[in-house]
Motif scaffolding. Structure first.
Motif, PDB file in Angstrom:
ATOM      1  N   PRO A  13      11.340   1.686  23.666  1.00 47.21           N
ATOM      2  CA  PRO A  13      10.332  -0.144  23.670  1.00 47.21           C
ATOM      3  C   PRO A  13       9.188   0.486  24.076  1.00 47.21           C
ATOM      4  CG  PRO A  13      12.778  -0.487  24.346  1.00 47.21           C
ATOM      5  CD  PRO A  13      12.805   1.046  24.370  1.00 47.21           C
ATOM      6  N   GLY A  14       7.801  -0.820  24.236  1.00 47.13           N
ATOM      7  CA  GLY A  14       7.134  -0.309  24.928  1.00 47.13           C
ATOM      8  C   GLY A  14       6.268   0.532  24.303  1.00 47.13           C
ATOM      9  N   GLY A  15       6.845   1.844  23.317  1.00 47.09           N
ATOM     10  CA  GLY A  15       6.008   2.805  22.989  1.00 47.09           C
ATOM     11  C   GLY A  15       5.020   2.361  21.702  1.00 47.09           C
ATOM     12  N   SER A  16       5.185   3.013  20.980  1.00 48.23           N
ATOM     13  CA  SER A  16       3.886   3.062  20.015  1.00 48.23           C
ATOM     14  C   SER A  16       4.527   4.023  18.682  1.00 48.23           C
ATOM     15  CB  SER A  16       2.828   3.459  20.295  1.00 48.23           C
ATOM     16  OG  SER A  16       1.937   2.753  20.509  1.00 48.23           O
ATOM     17  N   LEU A  17       3.816   3.743  17.413  1.00 48.80           N
ATOM     18  CA  LEU A  17       3.715   4.218  16.029  1.00 48.80           C
ATOM     19  C   LEU A  17       3.061   3.992  15.795  1.00 48.80           C
ATOM     20  CD1 LEU A  17       7.888   4.653  14.666  1.00 48.80           C
ATOM     21  CD2 LEU A  17       6.549   6.571  15.624  1.00 48.80           C
ATOM     22  N   LYS A  18       2.979   5.164  14.560  1.00 57.12           N
ATOM     23  CA  LYS A  18       1.555   4.785  13.156  1.00 57.12           C
ATOM     24  C   LYS A  18       2.289   4.913  11.925  1.00 57.12           C
ATOM     25  CE  LYS A  18      -2.645   5.083  12.132  1.00 57.12           C
ATOM     26  NZ  LYS A  18      -4.272   6.343  12.215  1.00 57.12           N
ATOM     27  N   LEU A  19       2.544   4.067  11.305  1.00 61.09           N
ATOM     28  CA  LEU A  19       2.419   4.477   9.866  1.00 61.09           C
ATOM     29  C   LEU A  19       2.051   4.473   8.650  1.00 61.09           C
ATOM     30  CD1 LEU A  19       5.828   1.650   9.800  1.00 61.09           C
ATOM     31  CD2 LEU A  19       6.210   3.144  10.657  1.00 61.09           C
ATOM     32  N   SER A  20       2.172   5.264   7.459  1.00 59.05           N
ATOM     33  CA  SER A  20       0.616   5.815   6.822  1.00 59.05           C
ATOM     34  C   SER A  20       2.119   5.068   5.173  1.00 59.05           C
ATOM     35  CB  SER A  20       0.296   7.039   7.321  1.00 59.05           C
ATOM     36  OG  SER A  20      -0.556   6.734   8.406  1.00 59.05           O
ATOM     37  N   CYS A  21       0.691   5.029   4.448  1.00 59.21           N
ATOM     38  CA  CYS A  21       0.997   4.821   3.243  1.00 59.21           C
ATOM     39  C   CYS A  21       0.252   5.811   2.712  1.00 59.21           C
ATOM     40  CB  CYS A  21       1.078   3.432   3.265  1.00 59.21           C
ATOM     41  SG  CYS A  21       1.590   3.046   0.888  1.00 59.21           S
ATOM     42  N   ALA A  22       0.698   6.598   1.358  1.00 56.49           N
ATOM     43  CA  ALA A  22      -0.360   7.341   0.497  1.00 56.49           C
ATOM     44  C   ALA A  22      -0.140   6.676  -0.606  1.00 56.49           C
ATOM     45  CB  ALA A  22       0.109   8.496   0.354  1.00 56.49           C
ATOM     46  N   ALA A  23      -0.813   5.784  -1.549  1.00 53.60           N
ATOM     47  CA  ALA A  23      -1.253   5.277  -3.050  1.00 53.60           C
ATOM     48  C   ALA A  23      -1.332   7.016  -3.717  1.00 53.60           C
ATOM     49  CB  ALA A  23      -2.093   4.105  -3.221  1.00 53.60           C
ATOM     50  N   SER A  24      -0.588   6.504  -5.099  1.00 52.12           N
ATOM     51  CA  SER A  24      -1.819   7.238  -6.438  1.00 52.12           C
ATOM     52  C   SER A  24      -1.867   6.490  -7.779  1.00 52.12           C
ATOM     53  CB  SER A  24      -0.826   8.355  -6.335  1.00 52.12           C
ATOM     54  OG  SER A  24       0.506   8.375  -6.437  1.00 52.12           O
ATOM     55  N   GLY A  25      -2.204   5.804  -8.417  1.00 54.46           N
ATOM     56  CA  GLY A  25      -1.954   5.933  -9.352  1.00 54.46           C
ATOM     57  C   GLY A  25      -2.640   4.562  -9.630  1.00 54.46           C
ATOM     58  N   PHE A  26      -3.210   3.996  -8.682  1.00 54.81           N
ATOM     59  CA  PHE A  26      -4.057   2.586  -8.437  1.00 54.81           C
ATOM     60  C   PHE A  26      -5.072   2.984  -6.913  1.00 54.81           C
ATOM     61  CE2 PHE A  26      -2.331  -0.138  -5.565  1.00 54.81           C
ATOM     62  CZ  PHE A  26      -1.511   0.448  -4.750  1.00 54.81           C
ATOM     63  N   THR A  27      -6.324   2.503  -7.322  1.00 57.02           N
ATOM     64  CA  THR A  27      -6.839   2.452  -6.264  1.00 57.02           C
ATOM     65  C   THR A  27      -6.806   1.137  -4.876  1.00 57.02           C
ATOM     66  OG1 THR A  27      -8.985   2.903  -7.607  1.00 57.02           O
ATOM     67  CG2 THR A  27      -9.189   2.587  -5.147  1.00 57.02           C
ATOM     68  N   LEU A  28      -6.623   1.215  -3.506  1.00 60.47           N
ATOM     69  CA  LEU A  28      -5.771   0.185  -2.982  1.00 60.47           C
ATOM     70  C   LEU A  28      -6.823  -0.272  -2.609  1.00 60.47           C
ATOM     71  CD1 LEU A  28      -3.323   2.441  -0.265  1.00 60.47           C
ATOM     72  CD2 LEU A  28      -3.040   0.946  -1.585  1.00 60.47           C
ATOM     73  N   ASP A  29      -8.160  -0.093  -2.913  1.00 59.91           N
ATOM     74  CA  ASP A  29      -9.294  -1.381  -1.715  1.00 59.91           C
ATOM     75  C   ASP A  29      -9.459  -2.029  -3.257  1.00 59.91           C
ATOM     76  OD1 ASP A  29     -12.058   0.280  -3.027  1.00 59.91           O
ATOM     77  OD2 ASP A  29     -10.351   0.979  -3.354  1.00 59.91           O
ATOM     78  N   TYR A  30      -8.888  -2.163  -4.458  1.00 58.59           N
ATOM     79  CA  TYR A  30      -9.093  -3.203  -5.212  1.00 58.59           C
ATOM     80  C   TYR A  30      -8.260  -4.257  -5.150  1.00 58.59           C
ATOM     81  CZ  TYR A  30     -12.665  -0.289  -7.508  1.00 58.59           C
ATOM     82  OH  TYR A  30     -14.118  -0.357  -7.703  1.00 58.59           O
ATOM     83  N   VAL A  31      -7.050  -4.070  -4.633  1.00 58.03           N
ATOM     84  CA  VAL A  31      -5.980  -5.031  -4.438  1.00 58.03           C
ATOM     85  C   VAL A  31      -5.332  -5.545  -2.848  1.00 58.03           C
ATOM     86  CG1 VAL A  31      -5.530  -4.331  -6.271  1.00 58.03           C
ATOM     87  CG2 VAL A  31      -3.736  -2.811  -4.281  1.00 58.03           C
ATOM     88  N   GLY A  32      -4.671  -6.520  -2.933  1.00 55.76           N
ATOM     89  CA  GLY A  32      -4.247  -7.196  -1.998  1.00 55.76           C
ATOM     90  C   GLY A  32      -3.337  -6.262  -1.134  1.00 55.76           C
ATOM     91  N   VAL A  33      -2.987  -5.231  -0.250  1.00 53.53           N
ATOM     92  CA  VAL A  33      -2.433  -4.694   0.392  1.00 53.53           C
ATOM     93  C   VAL A  33      -1.498  -5.309   0.916  1.00 53.53           C
ATOM     94  CG1 VAL A  33      -2.998  -2.555  -0.927  1.00 53.53           C
ATOM     95  CG2 VAL A  33      -3.968  -3.151   1.963  1.00 53.53           C
ATOM     96  N   GLY A  34      -0.734  -4.538   1.586  1.00 53.50           N
ATOM     97  CA  GLY A  34       0.024  -4.909   3.517  1.00 53.50           C
ATOM     98  C   GLY A  34       1.679  -4.209   3.690  1.00 53.50           C
ATOM     99  N   TRP A  35       2.117  -5.117   4.285  1.00 51.21           N
ATOM    100  CA  TRP A  35       3.472  -4.318   5.001  1.00 51.21           C
ATOM    101  C   TRP A  35       4.361  -5.041   5.475  1.00 51.21           C
ATOM    102  CZ3 TRP A  35       4.446   0.692   5.656  1.00 51.21           C
ATOM    103  CH2 TRP A  35       3.012   2.339   5.812  1.00 51.21           C
TER     104      TRP A  35
END
Length: 127
Positions: A13-35
């Motif tokens: 508790p109180g710590g940090s993490l960084k999640l990453s998501c690699a996309a393939s087959g399409f371009t992320l900047d043309y669609v809505g994205v999220g978690w």
């Protein structure tokens, strides 16, 4: 279309993490994205998203001020920086494309319409 999440793990508790998501087959900047996340026995909860219509970022009230979503168009990746983690953040986190990204009238609940998502990455916050 493929989304692959990474970066989950066990943190105190109180710590940090960084999640990453690699996309393939399409371009992320043309669609809505999220978690979104899902804890055992609970419904899916939209955590954060970037709207395709206005480019703005949205956060659930439960994570606002602690989580930061970002998109790297050059790398075609989506990140979620999670700080000040709490035990109630424990869940499987999924990267997703979404047709909708906005707040409900309570301004704390996210409205997302999930389209594609990855296999998820487990985040456990515990001492």
């Amino acid at each position: 279309v493929k989304l692959v999440e990474s970066g989950g793990g066990l943190v105190q508790p109180g710590g940090s993490l960084k999640l990453s998501c690699a996309a393939s087959g399409f371009t992320l900047d043309y669609v809505g994205v999220g978690w979104f996340r899902q804890a055992p026995g609970k419904e899916r909860e939209g955590v954060s998203c970037i709207s395709a219509s206005d480019g703005l970022t949205y956060y659930a009230g439960s994570v606002k001020g602690r989580f930061t979503i970002s998109r790297d168009n050059a790398k075609n990746t989506l990140d979620l920086q999670m700080d000040s983690l709490k035990p109630e953040d424990t869940a499987v986190y999924y990267c997703t494309t979404t047709f909708d990204c906005r707040h409900q009238s309570d301004r704390a609940t996210l409205l997302m319409e999930y389209d594609y998502w990855g296999q998820g990455t487990q985040v456990t916050v515990s001492s």
